[in-house]
Motif scaffolding. Sequence first.
Motif, PDB file in Angstrom:
ATOM      1  N   PHE A   9      55.620  40.047  36.925  1.00 37.06           N
ATOM      2  CA  PHE A   9      54.409  40.102  36.106  1.00 37.06           C
ATOM      3  C   PHE A   9      54.482  41.154  35.005  1.00 37.06           C
ATOM      4  O   PHE A   9      53.459  41.457  34.380  1.00 37.06           O
ATOM      5  CB  PHE A   9      53.180  40.348  37.002  1.00 37.06           C
ATOM      6  N   ASP A  10      55.667  41.704  34.745  1.00 37.85           N
ATOM      7  CA  ASP A  10      55.780  42.716  33.699  1.00 37.85           C
ATOM      8  C   ASP A  10      55.433  42.124  32.326  1.00 37.85           C
ATOM      9  O   ASP A  10      54.750  42.756  31.511  1.00 37.85           O
ATOM     10  CB  ASP A  10      57.171  43.360  33.698  1.00 37.85           C
ATOM     11  N   CYS A  11      55.889  40.899  32.047  1.00 37.92           N
ATOM     12  CA  CYS A  11      55.588  40.252  30.762  1.00 37.92           C
ATOM     13  C   CYS A  11      54.183  39.651  30.747  1.00 37.92           C
ATOM     14  O   CYS A  11      53.577  39.529  29.680  1.00 37.92           O
ATOM     15  CB  CYS A  11      56.607  39.154  30.466  1.00 37.92           C
ATOM     16  N   GLN A  12      53.668  39.286  31.919  1.00 33.87           N
ATOM     17  CA  GLN A  12      52.348  38.653  31.973  1.00 33.87           C
ATOM     18  C   GLN A  12      51.255  39.594  31.472  1.00 33.87           C
ATOM     19  O   GLN A  12      50.321  39.165  30.778  1.00 33.87           O
ATOM     20  CB  GLN A  12      52.032  38.214  33.409  1.00 33.87           C
ATOM     21  N   TYR A  13      51.365  40.882  31.815  1.00 32.55           N
ATOM     22  CA  TYR A  13      50.324  41.817  31.413  1.00 32.55           C
ATOM     23  C   TYR A  13      50.297  41.989  29.895  1.00 32.55           C
ATOM     24  O   TYR A  13      49.226  42.060  29.279  1.00 32.55           O
ATOM     25  CB  TYR A  13      50.525  43.158  32.115  1.00 32.55           C
ATOM     26  N   TRP A  37      51.107  60.010  36.614  1.00 37.46           N
ATOM     27  CA  TRP A  37      51.734  58.755  37.077  1.00 37.46           C
ATOM     28  C   TRP A  37      50.656  57.754  37.514  1.00 37.46           C
ATOM     29  O   TRP A  37      50.696  56.581  37.148  1.00 37.46           O
ATOM     30  CB  TRP A  37      52.673  59.078  38.237  1.00 37.46           C
ATOM     31  N   THR A  38      49.684  58.245  38.281  1.00 38.09           N
ATOM     32  CA  THR A  38      48.609  57.365  38.759  1.00 38.09           C
ATOM     33  C   THR A  38      47.801  56.798  37.601  1.00 38.09           C
ATOM     34  O   THR A  38      47.502  55.600  37.565  1.00 38.09           O
ATOM     35  CB  THR A  38      47.680  58.145  39.707  1.00 38.09           C
ATOM     36  N   HIS A  39      47.472  57.625  36.628  1.00 40.23           N
ATOM     37  CA  HIS A  39      46.615  57.171  35.535  1.00 40.23           C
ATOM     38  C   HIS A  39      47.346  56.216  34.590  1.00 40.23           C
ATOM     39  O   HIS A  39      46.735  55.272  34.087  1.00 40.23           O
ATOM     40  CB  HIS A  39      46.057  58.379  34.771  1.00 40.23           C
ATOM     41  N   VAL A  40      48.614  56.452  34.353  1.00 43.04           N
ATOM     42  CA  VAL A  40      49.373  55.500  33.530  1.00 43.04           C
ATOM     43  C   VAL A  40      49.487  54.162  34.249  1.00 43.04           C
ATOM     44  O   VAL A  40      49.374  53.092  33.629  1.00 43.04           O
ATOM     45  CB  VAL A  40      50.771  56.072  33.193  1.00 43.04           C
ATOM     46  N   THR A  41      49.681  54.201  35.553  1.00 45.15           N
ATOM     47  CA  THR A  41      49.736  52.963  36.333  1.00 45.15           C
ATOM     48  C   THR A  41      48.416  52.205  36.261  1.00 45.15           C
ATOM     49  O   THR A  41      48.382  50.985  36.102  1.00 45.15           O
ATOM     50  CB  THR A  41      50.081  53.270  37.803  1.00 45.15           C
ATOM     51  N   LEU A  42      47.306  52.930  36.364  1.00 40.21           N
ATOM     52  CA  LEU A  42      45.994  52.299  36.238  1.00 40.21           C
ATOM     53  C   LEU A  42      45.823  51.657  34.866  1.00 40.21           C
ATOM     54  O   LEU A  42      45.296  50.545  34.742  1.00 40.21           O
ATOM     55  CB  LEU A  42      44.883  53.335  36.466  1.00 40.21           C
ATOM     56  N   LEU A  43      46.286  52.350  33.837  1.00 39.23           N
ATOM     57  CA  LEU A  43      46.168  51.819  32.474  1.00 39.23           C
ATOM     58  C   LEU A  43      46.950  50.526  32.326  1.00 39.23           C
ATOM     59  O   LEU A  43      46.463  49.542  31.742  1.00 39.23           O
ATOM     60  CB  LEU A  43      46.665  52.863  31.471  1.00 39.23           C
ATOM     61  N   ILE A  44      48.166  50.503  32.867  1.00 40.21           N
ATOM     62  CA  ILE A  44      49.033  49.333  32.703  1.00 40.21           C
ATOM     63  C   ILE A  44      48.567  48.168  33.562  1.00 40.21           C
ATOM     64  O   ILE A  44      48.486  47.024  33.094  1.00 40.21           O
ATOM     65  CB  ILE A  44      50.490  49.705  33.058  1.00 40.21           C
ATOM     66  N   VAL A  45      48.227  48.444  34.804  1.00 44.17           N
ATOM     67  CA  VAL A  45      47.978  47.365  35.768  1.00 44.17           C
ATOM     68  C   VAL A  45      46.517  46.920  35.773  1.00 44.17           C
ATOM     69  O   VAL A  45      46.202  45.744  35.562  1.00 44.17           O
ATOM     70  CB  VAL A  45      48.414  47.803  37.182  1.00 44.17           C
ATOM     71  N   VAL A  46      45.597  47.852  35.986  1.00 43.24           N
ATOM     72  CA  VAL A  46      44.200  47.470  36.190  1.00 43.24           C
ATOM     73  C   VAL A  46      43.564  46.986  34.887  1.00 43.24           C
ATOM     74  O   VAL A  46      42.898  45.944  34.852  1.00 43.24           O
ATOM     75  CB  VAL A  46      43.394  48.647  36.776  1.00 43.24           C
ATOM     76  N   THR A  47      43.773  47.737  33.811  1.00 40.01           N
ATOM     77  CA  THR A  47      43.158  47.346  32.544  1.00 40.01           C
ATOM     78  C   THR A  47      43.597  45.961  32.120  1.00 40.01           C
ATOM     79  O   THR A  47      42.779  45.116  31.723  1.00 40.01           O
ATOM     80  CB  THR A  47      43.523  48.358  31.445  1.00 40.01           C
ATOM     81  N   GLN A  48      44.893  45.689  32.234  1.00 42.32           N
ATOM     82  CA  GLN A  48      45.393  44.408  31.749  1.00 42.32           C
ATOM     83  C   GLN A  48      45.074  43.262  32.707  1.00 42.32           C
ATOM     84  O   GLN A  48      44.882  42.123  32.267  1.00 42.32           O
ATOM     85  CB  GLN A  48      46.891  44.517  31.485  1.00 42.32           C
ATOM     86  N   SER A  49      44.989  43.534  33.999  1.00 44.75           N
ATOM     87  CA  SER A  49      44.561  42.468  34.909  1.00 44.75           C
ATOM     88  C   SER A  49      43.095  42.131  34.662  1.00 44.75           C
ATOM     89  O   SER A  49      42.681  40.968  34.827  1.00 44.75           O
ATOM     90  CB  SER A  49      44.783  42.885  36.365  1.00 44.75           C
ATOM     91  N   HIS A  50      42.315  43.114  34.254  1.00 42.97           N
ATOM     92  CA  HIS A  50      40.926  42.846  33.869  1.00 42.97           C
ATOM     93  C   HIS A  50      40.880  41.915  32.653  1.00 42.97           C
ATOM     94  O   HIS A  50      40.032  41.010  32.587  1.00 42.97           O
ATOM     95  CB  HIS A  50      40.224  44.162  33.553  1.00 42.97           C
ATOM     96  N   LEU A  51      41.796  42.103  31.707  1.00 41.19           N
ATOM     97  CA  LEU A  51      41.843  41.222  30.542  1.00 41.19           C
ATOM     98  C   LEU A  51      42.231  39.799  30.940  1.00 41.19           C
ATOM     99  O   LEU A  51      41.779  38.834  30.321  1.00 41.19           O
ATOM    100  CB  LEU A  51      42.838  41.775  29.509  1.00 41.19           C
ATOM    101  N   VAL A  52      43.085  39.663  31.960  1.00 42.09           N
ATOM    102  CA  VAL A  52      43.436  38.329  32.457  1.00 42.09           C
ATOM    103  C   VAL A  52      42.173  37.590  32.894  1.00 42.09           C
ATOM    104  O   VAL A  52      41.971  36.408  32.571  1.00 42.09           O
ATOM    105  CB  VAL A  52      44.431  38.423  33.630  1.00 42.09           C
ATOM    106  N   ILE A  53      41.287  38.275  33.619  1.00 42.84           N
ATOM    107  CA  ILE A  53      40.065  37.647  34.103  1.00 42.84           C
ATOM    108  C   ILE A  53      39.106  37.374  32.953  1.00 42.84           C
ATOM    109  O   ILE A  53      38.413  36.345  32.928  1.00 42.84           O
ATOM    110  CB  ILE A  53      39.424  38.528  35.192  1.00 42.84           C
ATOM    111  N   GLN A  54      39.061  38.284  31.968  1.00 39.66           N
ATOM    112  CA  GLN A  54      38.246  38.026  30.786  1.00 39.66           C
ATOM    113  C   GLN A  54      38.698  36.759  30.070  1.00 39.66           C
ATOM    114  O   GLN A  54      37.877  35.951  29.622  1.00 39.66           O
ATOM    115  CB  GLN A  54      38.326  39.222  29.830  1.00 39.66           C
TER     116      GLN A  54
END
Length: 453
Positions: free
Chosen positions: A390-394, A206-223
């Motif tokens: 923010f579900d669609c934003q990611y 659960w933790t790792h899937v959450t990291l994949l969805i939230v952290v990875t894609q928020s990093h792309l927002v900053i990129q």
Amino acid sequence: MTELRKRGGGGDHDSTENISDKEADGEDRLGLPGEVEGDGEGEPKADTPEVPPSADNTPECLNKALEGLSSRWKNWWIRGILSLTMISGFFLIIYLGPIMLILVVMSIQIKCFQEIITIGYRVYHSYELKWFRSLSWYFLICVNYFFYGETVADYFGAFVQREEPLQFLVRYHRFISFALYLGGFCMFVLSLVKRHYRLQFYMFAWTHVTLLIVVTQSHLVIQNLFEGMIWFIVPISIVICNDIMAYLFGFFFGRTPLIKLSPKKTWEGFIGGFFATVVFAFIFAYLLAQYQYFVCPVEYDSETNRFAVECQPAEIFVMHEYTLPSVIQNTLRWKTVTLYPFQIHSVALSSFGSLIGPFGGFFASGFKRAFKIKDFADTIPGHGGIMDRFDCQYLMATFVHVYIASFIRGPNPSKVLQQLLALQPEQQLTIFNTLRSHLRETGILPPTGVEGQ
């Protein structure tokens, strides 16, 4: 999973239950007003997770002002007022500049992570797992250190070159990141308890899937932001516009259900939101493309210790004249039209945001139905949690990142120069001599004997 929920985090049952199709379908029912829950005899299903319902945190002044309205119109006004408030805050943050935008993205990421982890904590009755929450936040820190360390190395190269400790951290960044993650992995293994093996591995996943969805894609927002603020502002505005327009068209004209996962979504809202969003993006892109502040890549100026957004605009932000197809020429009597190329790209972005972007929301709806919750949290009155907004934003951020890499971005001289400056002097001389020889061979530089003349 059914067995796990019946245990409530306790007991040592090793047997596995087979779930029939009917039982699986029954799990998808959401405990909301107007929907049937249970087995038809008034008994709630045994595997219903004990997740407390969302609280009504609407400000008392709004409740009093709207108390004479029906629940439908009251919700409409609450959503509208809060939407306008959030949009105003969004433009204020844009005005404050890139640093504030980065901080806001990181704050939203942390809040979304907290909301999803809290759901897992409650749904799986993880109260007896002493290390679960601590390890979840530890892994969040590790993943953020990895991603944002890469960002520092890419975009703050000149600053890093001046600071000896930072040079060490950048040089061994990936090794340090791996060592940090490995420490968390070992802590997880050491925390395994015989009674809760299966539950602990559920929560680890659960933790790792959450990291994949939230952290990875928020990093792309900053990129995307570093490519130019327009690549950050326009996609986010597209999703906001589509969400609002689809809601309005569905509210006033909606009759035909769109998808079972979201019973309130209608075809009328979906189609109306698409056309309104494409028009909005086309006009909004035209307005922003006129200003260097929005179109220039965000670069760190080591001399002033500030972000600079000044440049010669790229070709896609320069007006071009296009010849219209003959069919349109005969209809409108126009032969050519002058546009920013980015406006054409905005049509592609808005089409994705209107046609595919909502599937991020449908995915979130399916997730909430699977665990019988209405919203991820009750942070924003009338809207739910931060993740509900923010579900669609990611999903949009990932598309924009791929779109830029596939159709927009060319080689970046500043990044190449930063990497060259990080090399040893003898390596820099080797590259210099190789480049000089290549330029002479291609005729860009004069031959050796001609240089002194």
